[in-house]
Design a protein around this motif. Structure first.
Motif, short mmCIF file in Angstrom:
data_model
loop_
_atom_site.label_atom_id
_atom_site.label_comp_id
_atom_site.label_asym_id
_atom_site.label_seq_id
_atom_site.Cartn_x
_atom_site.Cartn_y
_atom_site.Cartn_z
N GLN A 26 -1.83 20.93 53.91
CA GLN A 26 -2.19 21.86 55.01
C GLN A 26 -3.71 21.95 55.16
OE1 GLN A 26 0.03 23.08 56.97
NE2 GLN A 26 1.94 23.35 55.81
N ALA A 27 -4.40 22.10 54.03
CA ALA A 27 -5.86 22.22 54.08
C ALA A 27 -6.47 20.90 54.57
CB ALA A 27 -6.39 22.57 52.69
N MET A 28 -5.88 19.80 54.12
CA MET A 28 -6.38 18.48 54.54
C MET A 28 -6.24 18.33 56.06
SD MET A 28 -5.09 14.83 53.02
CE MET A 28 -5.10 15.22 51.30
N ALA A 29 -5.10 18.80 56.58
CA ALA A 29 -4.85 18.71 58.04
C ALA A 29 -5.91 19.48 58.82
CB ALA A 29 -3.45 19.22 58.36
N LYS A 30 -6.25 20.66 58.32
CA LYS A 30 -7.27 21.48 59.01
C LYS A 30 -8.61 20.75 59.02
CE LYS A 30 -5.61 26.18 58.79
NZ LYS A 30 -4.85 26.61 57.63
N ARG A 31 -8.97 20.18 57.88
CA ARG A 31 -10.28 19.49 57.79
C ARG A 31 -10.29 18.27 58.70
NH1 ARG A 31 -9.58 20.58 52.16
NH2 ARG A 31 -8.90 18.43 51.82
N ILE A 32 -9.19 17.53 58.71
CA ILE A 32 -9.14 16.31 59.53
C ILE A 32 -9.17 16.67 61.02
CG2 ILE A 32 -7.59 14.40 60.20
CD1 ILE A 32 -7.05 14.00 57.20
N GLU A 33 -8.48 17.74 61.38
CA GLU A 33 -8.50 18.19 62.78
C GLU A 33 -9.93 18.54 63.21
OE1 GLU A 33 -5.15 20.30 64.54
OE2 GLU A 33 -6.52 21.98 64.87
N ALA A 34 -10.63 19.27 62.33
CA ALA A 34 -12.01 19.68 62.64
C ALA A 34 -12.91 18.44 62.77
CB ALA A 34 -12.53 20.62 61.56
N ALA A 35 -12.70 17.48 61.90
CA ALA A 35 -13.60 16.31 61.89
C ALA A 35 -13.30 15.32 63.01
CB ALA A 35 -13.49 15.60 60.54
N THR A 36 -12.04 15.24 63.45
CA THR A 36 -11.69 14.23 64.46
C THR A 36 -11.54 14.83 65.86
OG1 THR A 36 -9.33 14.57 64.08
CG2 THR A 36 -10.38 12.81 62.81
N GLY A 37 -11.32 16.14 65.90
CA GLY A 37 -11.03 16.78 67.19
C GLY A 37 -9.63 16.48 67.68
N LEU A 38 -8.79 15.91 66.81
CA LEU A 38 -7.40 15.58 67.20
C LEU A 38 -6.44 16.57 66.57
CD1 LEU A 38 -7.64 11.73 66.55
CD2 LEU A 38 -7.48 12.82 68.80
N ASP A 39 -5.41 16.93 67.32
CA ASP A 39 -4.34 17.80 66.79
C ASP A 39 -3.79 17.18 65.51
OD1 ASP A 39 -4.06 19.90 68.42
OD2 ASP A 39 -2.13 19.27 69.29
N THR A 40 -3.79 17.93 64.44
CA THR A 40 -3.31 17.38 63.16
C THR A 40 -2.34 18.38 62.53
OG1 THR A 40 -5.43 16.27 62.86
CG2 THR A 40 -4.04 16.47 60.92
N ARG A 41 -1.18 17.89 62.12
CA ARG A 41 -0.14 18.74 61.53
C ARG A 41 0.25 18.22 60.16
NH1 ARG A 41 -1.40 21.23 65.51
NH2 ARG A 41 -0.03 22.07 67.14
N ALA A 42 0.61 19.15 59.29
CA ALA A 42 1.10 18.75 57.97
C ALA A 42 2.57 19.13 57.83
CB ALA A 42 0.30 19.44 56.88
N THR A 43 3.36 18.23 57.24
CA THR A 43 4.78 18.50 56.97
C THR A 43 5.02 18.20 55.49
OG1 THR A 43 5.34 17.71 59.18
CG2 THR A 43 7.15 17.89 57.61
N ILE A 44 5.55 19.19 54.80
CA ILE A 44 5.86 18.96 53.38
C ILE A 44 7.37 18.81 53.26
CG2 ILE A 44 5.71 19.94 51.04
CD1 ILE A 44 3.09 21.36 52.12
N LEU A 45 7.83 17.63 52.89
CA LEU A 45 9.28 17.38 52.90
C LEU A 45 10.01 18.11 51.77
CD1 LEU A 45 9.47 13.60 53.90
CD2 LEU A 45 9.58 15.61 55.36
N GLY A 46 9.42 18.23 50.62
CA GLY A 46 9.97 19.06 49.56
C GLY A 46 11.34 18.66 49.04
#
Ligand code: F6P
Length: 331
Positions: free
Chosen positions: A235-255
């Motif tokens: 989740q945290a990685m998705a937020k950072r990548i979204e901020a850095a790329t300007g692209l919608d980024t989502r995280a899914t944890i299959l669990g």
């Protein structure tokens, strides 16, 4: 060297994280035992149940209709007491009380360590590799890995559909504790753009960001990143990548969905062979062994030797992830 002694009563338990195919191994072990004219006893909840004397007689009918079922009919647990001398002594005492002179332990490395200690207390033990993680070094196959990969792969395909429609970046986290085998296989099988493995991830997130920007320039509509549980923090990685790329980024944890479900044909077949082979070894008087699959054959190793072995995901396979993702193709 443990002395070879033929057994009369074989106990069966499943220990650690459950895995699809464990029931097939239980079924095979029970029926092989009965077929040899020996007695079969089920032990509930792994070593926990052995310590607490949750032991019962098993007949052929007790394992009817379970080959296609996920989970384990014997239940499973991670038993802290088996890490203590008292716990091991109590487990060995239960075996003596119920006449269990041979034990089939279906589980991972931790479960084999328990089997090794019990063997020192005079109970003949054979380990069968049961874990979705594929992280047992002596074997190229562990029960449940194939099903878990197929389950995760199907889920990733679905996330990919919606990720494409919305032109998003998706981080999908798969199980595997500290091992990246599920991530690597799913990454290749679903054509992911990046696969992050705990065995070699260098935490260079900028390289991922650059890769995403590059694939967009080349016309890709989505970017799938398979992240292994051992790295986590999707989740945290998705937020950072979204901020850095300007692209919608989502995280899914299959669990835990990856641990359930009906086993694949491969898991049913290999688990059946391994369950039966464990009984064959006990019937031959063998102890402190682990059943393994290597180079197309079902073989067995000394438990200590097996526990000392190491393995890592193949660098060649990992190199294919990058090379085969379309972005690297020169037009
Ligand atoms: O070992 C199988 C596994 O599913 C790992 O992939 C995962 O890290 C772990 O078990 C989870 O364990 P638990 O069921 O104790 O939460």
């Amino acid at each position: 060297m443990a002395t070879e002694r033929k057994v009369k009563t074989i106990g069966i338990l499943t220990s650690g994280g459950d895995a699809p195919g464990m029931n097939a191994a239980i079924r095979a072990a029970v029926r092989r035992t009965l077929g040899k004219g020996l007695k079969a006893k089920g032990i509930l909840k792994g070593y926990e149940g052995l310590i607490n004397e949750e032991v019962f007689d098993m007949g052929a009918r007790d394992v009817s209709d379970i080959i296609g079922k996920g989970g384990t009919i014997l239940y499973s647990a991670r038993c802290k007491a088996m890490h203590t001398e008292e716990g091991v002594a109590k487990a060995a005492e239960t075996c003596r009380k119920y006449g269990i002179d041979g034990l089939v332990v279906i589980g991972g490395d931790g479960s084999f360590a328990g089997a090794q200690k019990l063997a020192e207390h005079g109970v003949n033990t054979i380990g069968v590799p049961g874990t979705i993680d594929l992280d047992i070094a002596c074997t190229e196959y562990t029960i449940g890995f194939d099903t878990a990969v197929n389950t995760a792969m199907e889920a990733i395909d679905k996330v990919r559909d919606t990720s494409s429609s919305h032109e998003r970046v998706s981080i999908i986290e798969v199980m595997g504790r500290n091992a990246g085998y599920i991530a690597l296989w799913c990454g290749i099988a679903s054509g992911a753009e990046d696969v992050l493995l705990p065995e070699n991830y260098d935490y260079n997130e900028q390289a991922i960001v650059d890769h995403i920007i590059d694939t967009r320039k080349k016309g890709k509509k989505h970017h799938i990143i398979i992240n292994a549980e051992g790295i986590g923090h999707s989740q945290a990685m998705a937020k950072r990548i979204e901020a850095a790329t300007g692209l919608d980024t989502r995280a899914t944890i299959l669990g835990y969905m990856q641990r359930g479900g009906s086993p694949t044909g491969k898991d049913r077949m290999y688990a059946t062979i391994m369950g039966a082979k464990a009984v064959d070894l006990l019937a031959e008087g063998k102890t402190k062994r682990v059943v393994a699959y290597r180079n197309g054959e079902f073989i067995d190793y000394d438990i200590n030797e097996a526990l000392a072995m190491k393995k890592k995901p193949s660098p060649y396979e990992l190199s294919l992830v990058e090379e085969l993702s379309y972005s690297y193709v020169i037009h």
